[in-house]
Design a protein around this motif. Structure first.
Motif, PDB file in Angstrom:
ATOM      1  N   LYS A  30      44.907 -13.754   6.436  1.00  0.00           N
ATOM      2  CA  LYS A  30      44.929 -12.924   5.439  1.00  0.00           C
ATOM      3  C   LYS A  30      44.461 -13.789   3.934  1.00  0.00           C
ATOM      4  CE  LYS A  30      50.010 -10.787   6.901  1.00  0.00           C
ATOM      5  NZ  LYS A  30      50.089 -10.673   8.287  1.00  0.00           N
ATOM      6  N   LEU A  41      51.617 -16.822  -2.872  1.00  0.00           N
ATOM      7  CA  LEU A  41      51.640 -15.583  -2.133  1.00  0.00           C
ATOM      8  C   LEU A  41      53.272 -15.854  -0.756  1.00  0.00           C
ATOM      9  CD1 LEU A  41      47.804 -14.097  -1.833  1.00  0.00           C
ATOM     10  CD2 LEU A  41      49.694 -13.405  -3.013  1.00  0.00           C
ATOM     11  N   ASP A  43      53.865 -14.020   2.359  1.00  0.00           N
ATOM     12  CA  ASP A  43      53.531 -12.585   2.674  1.00  0.00           C
ATOM     13  C   ASP A  43      53.235 -13.081   4.432  1.00  0.00           C
ATOM     14  OD1 ASP A  43      52.542 -10.263   3.488  1.00  0.00           O
ATOM     15  OD2 ASP A  43      50.467 -10.937   2.809  1.00  0.00           O
ATOM     16  N   SER A  44      53.869 -14.202   5.228  1.00  0.00           N
ATOM     17  CA  SER A  44      53.634 -14.512   6.082  1.00  0.00           C
ATOM     18  C   SER A  44      54.189 -16.577   6.250  1.00  0.00           C
ATOM     19  CB  SER A  44      52.260 -14.517   7.200  1.00  0.00           C
ATOM     20  OG  SER A  44      51.667 -14.777   6.993  1.00  0.00           O
ATOM     21  N   LYS A 267      52.853  -8.585  -8.488  1.00  0.00           N
ATOM     22  CA  LYS A 267      52.576  -7.585  -8.508  1.00  0.00           C
ATOM     23  C   LYS A 267      52.915  -6.424  -9.335  1.00  0.00           C
ATOM     24  CE  LYS A 267      54.954  -8.902  -3.401  1.00  0.00           C
ATOM     25  NZ  LYS A 267      56.598  -8.317  -2.375  1.00  0.00           N
ATOM     26  N   THR A 273      48.557  -6.384  -5.854  1.00  0.00           N
ATOM     27  CA  THR A 273      48.628  -7.869  -5.888  1.00  0.00           C
ATOM     28  C   THR A 273      47.440  -8.131  -6.249  1.00  0.00           C
ATOM     29  OG1 THR A 273      51.017  -7.606  -4.189  1.00  0.00           O
ATOM     30  CG2 THR A 273      49.745  -9.615  -4.871  1.00  0.00           C
ATOM     31  N   GLN A 318      44.995  -7.338  -3.479  1.00  0.00           N
ATOM     32  CA  GLN A 318      45.698  -7.014  -2.246  1.00  0.00           C
ATOM     33  C   GLN A 318      46.001  -4.950  -2.544  1.00  0.00           C
ATOM     34  OE1 GLN A 318      48.460  -9.024   0.625  1.00  0.00           O
ATOM     35  NE2 GLN A 318      50.005  -7.233   0.001  1.00  0.00           N
ATOM     36  N   ASP A 320      48.283  -1.915  -0.884  1.00  0.00           N
ATOM     37  CA  ASP A 320      48.588  -1.565   0.036  1.00  0.00           C
ATOM     38  C   ASP A 320      49.051  -0.021   0.687  1.00  0.00           C
ATOM     39  OD1 ASP A 320      50.254  -3.755   0.963  1.00  0.00           O
ATOM     40  OD2 ASP A 320      51.826  -4.014  -1.225  1.00  0.00           O
ATOM     41  N   THR A 326      47.034  -2.244   4.624  1.00  0.00           N
ATOM     42  CA  THR A 326      46.823  -3.202   3.808  1.00  0.00           C
ATOM     43  C   THR A 326      45.319  -4.193   3.725  1.00  0.00           C
ATOM     44  OG1 THR A 326      48.761  -3.852   4.532  1.00  0.00           O
ATOM     45  CG2 THR A 326      48.058  -4.901   2.245  1.00  0.00           C
ATOM     46  N   ARG A 328      42.678  -5.947   1.483  1.00  0.00           N
ATOM     47  CA  ARG A 328      41.864  -7.235   0.198  1.00  0.00           C
ATOM     48  C   ARG A 328      40.909  -7.619  -0.080  1.00  0.00           C
ATOM     49  NH1 ARG A 328      45.810  -8.543   4.773  1.00  0.00           N
ATOM     50  NH2 ARG A 328      47.937  -9.050   4.023  1.00  0.00           N
TER      51      ARG A 328
END
Length: 416
Positions: A30, A41, A43-44, A267, A273, A318, A320, A326, A328
């Protein structure tokens, strides 16, 4: 001749710094797809590496991210004066990562990361023009990082943890430009070290002044790698009192420099983003390398490196696109710390530009497939390594180098 052995160990250590010639950032698909941004970020669980302070902000209780990349690298060397030409034939590198985080409560999260930021190889044809500096080198290093993340307030969070490193390296070079045995085989040395272990730490902070704006900073400490029992094996040595080479042990201590990364993400327009990271790596700690040989007949050595601090700037975007996809893209510029006169073929890199792209396929609310691609282009350089000498006479080795790398990556993310 002993100075040649000293240089061999120096080359081994330098390659540990540069991951076999390419210090490619591949710590998450990512993040890589967005120019390897990530310090700001959320995100994960890739945040375990990029900024542990953000783990406590993840929406899901359990987050797991895993992936790997294929590094297809190429180096072309040419000396227009001598006509010498060489091209690397390096195997595909496969760095990987595995991150996990768990939300203990509203103000605390724990995480664990296993990743390979230094792992690659460079291989030239045997007996090429620079074989007295390097024929081939292979490096593998695994980092293990347990992590804690705390929410101090709705705006401020902190995180960090220790880093354990374990690795190995194998390095081969010819002893000189001309030395052979009676059959004409070039004399060479192979240095092999395994079980090289060390500790470091990382700490991060994150600010969220608004729902859309995130600011982050992360510091990774200097890590000292100490190879105390490296094997130095000699082959094709002529039987002469002038070449008294015997297999022995060698030890060296090398600092992996500290680094500081700061960044911001924002964002906007509901689906977009943008992210920006600035990284400063404190390479000036690497002033010299001291080598100690177990054989008392081989004196210790002092080797100047005189690296300079270097910066990397990263940009990412990024979008969506749909509930399933998604998209990038990103770019980063990486500055080389190598100064004039210290450009060696086992670390054939200069300032570089990285162009990245990728996407996530949201298979379900819990499962995602992450893909990324990096094209890394190094600025063509006409440079030399001036620290090499034979029999007390300086023998610089130089030429033009063209380097590049193609890196596709694939990963998965699971949330629950």
């Amino acid at each position: 001749m002993k100075k040649l052995v000293f240089l061999a160990v120096c080359m081994l250590a330098s390659a540990m710094v540069y991951a076999g010639g390419y210090r490619v950032s591949l710590q998450g698909n990512k993040s890589l797809a967005m120019g390897h941004t990530g310090v700001a970020l959320i995100d994960s669980s890739e945040l375990v590496f990029f900024n542990p302070a953000g783990l406590v902000h993840l929406e899901n209780k359990l987050n797991i991210s895993a992936g790997a990349s294929g590094v297809f690298s190429n180096v072309v060397y040419q000396n227009e004066t001598t006509g010498a030409f060489a091209e690397t034939d390096s195997p595909v590198g496969t760095p990987f990562y595995l991150y996990g985080s768990y939300q203990v409560n509203d103000w605390m999260a724990v995480g664990l990361g296993v990743y390979t930021p230094y792992g690659s190889s460079v291989s030239y044809e045997d007996d090429w023009a620079g074989s007295h500096l390097v024929n081939n080198i292979e490096l593998a290093a695994i980092f293990v990082q347990p992590t804690l993340s705390f929410k101090i307030s709705d705006v401020l969070s902190v995180g960090g943890g220790p880093i354990y490193v374990t690795g190995s390296v194998n390095f081969n070079r010819n002893l000189s430009r001309t030395l052979t045995d009676l059959e004409g085989n070039r004399s060479e040395v192979t240095i092999d070290a395994s079980g090289v272990n060390s500790w470091g730490w990382t700490a991060g902070v994150m600010l969220r002044p608004t729902e859309n704006l995130t600011i982050g900073a992360n510091y990774r400490s200097e890590i000292i790698l100490e190879a105390d029992e490296a094997d130095a094996d000699f082959e094709n040595i002529p039987n002469s009192p002038l070449t008294p080479f015997v297999d022995t042990k060698a030890s060296a201590a090398l600092p992996l420099p500290a680094e500081m990364t700061v960044g911001v993400s924002y964002k906007f327009c509901d689906k977009w983003t943008a992210a920006f990271d600035f990284n400063r790596t404190f390479w000036d700690v690497y002033e010299s390398l001291d080598i100690d040989f177990a054989d008392a007949a081989v004196p210790d050595s002092f080797n100047a490196r005189n690296y300079k601090n270097a910066s990397t700037v990263r940009f990412g975007l990024q979008y969506d696109a749909t509930k399933m996809f998604t998209l990038r893209g990103g770019f980063y510029h990486d500055e080389s710390p190598v100064q004039n006169g210290f450009f060696a073929p086992e670390t054939p890199r200069n300032d570089s530009n990285g162009y990245t792209a990728g996407l996530t396929v949201n298979v379900s609310d819990r499962f995602q497939i992450d893909a990324s691609f990096l094209y890394l282009h190094f600025k063509e350089v006409d440079a030399s390594y001036d620290a090499y000498s034979e029999n007390g006479v300086a023998a610089p080795f130089g030429g033009k180098y063209k380097s590049s790398a193609f890196v596709p990556g694939l990963g998965v993310t699971y949330k629950m």
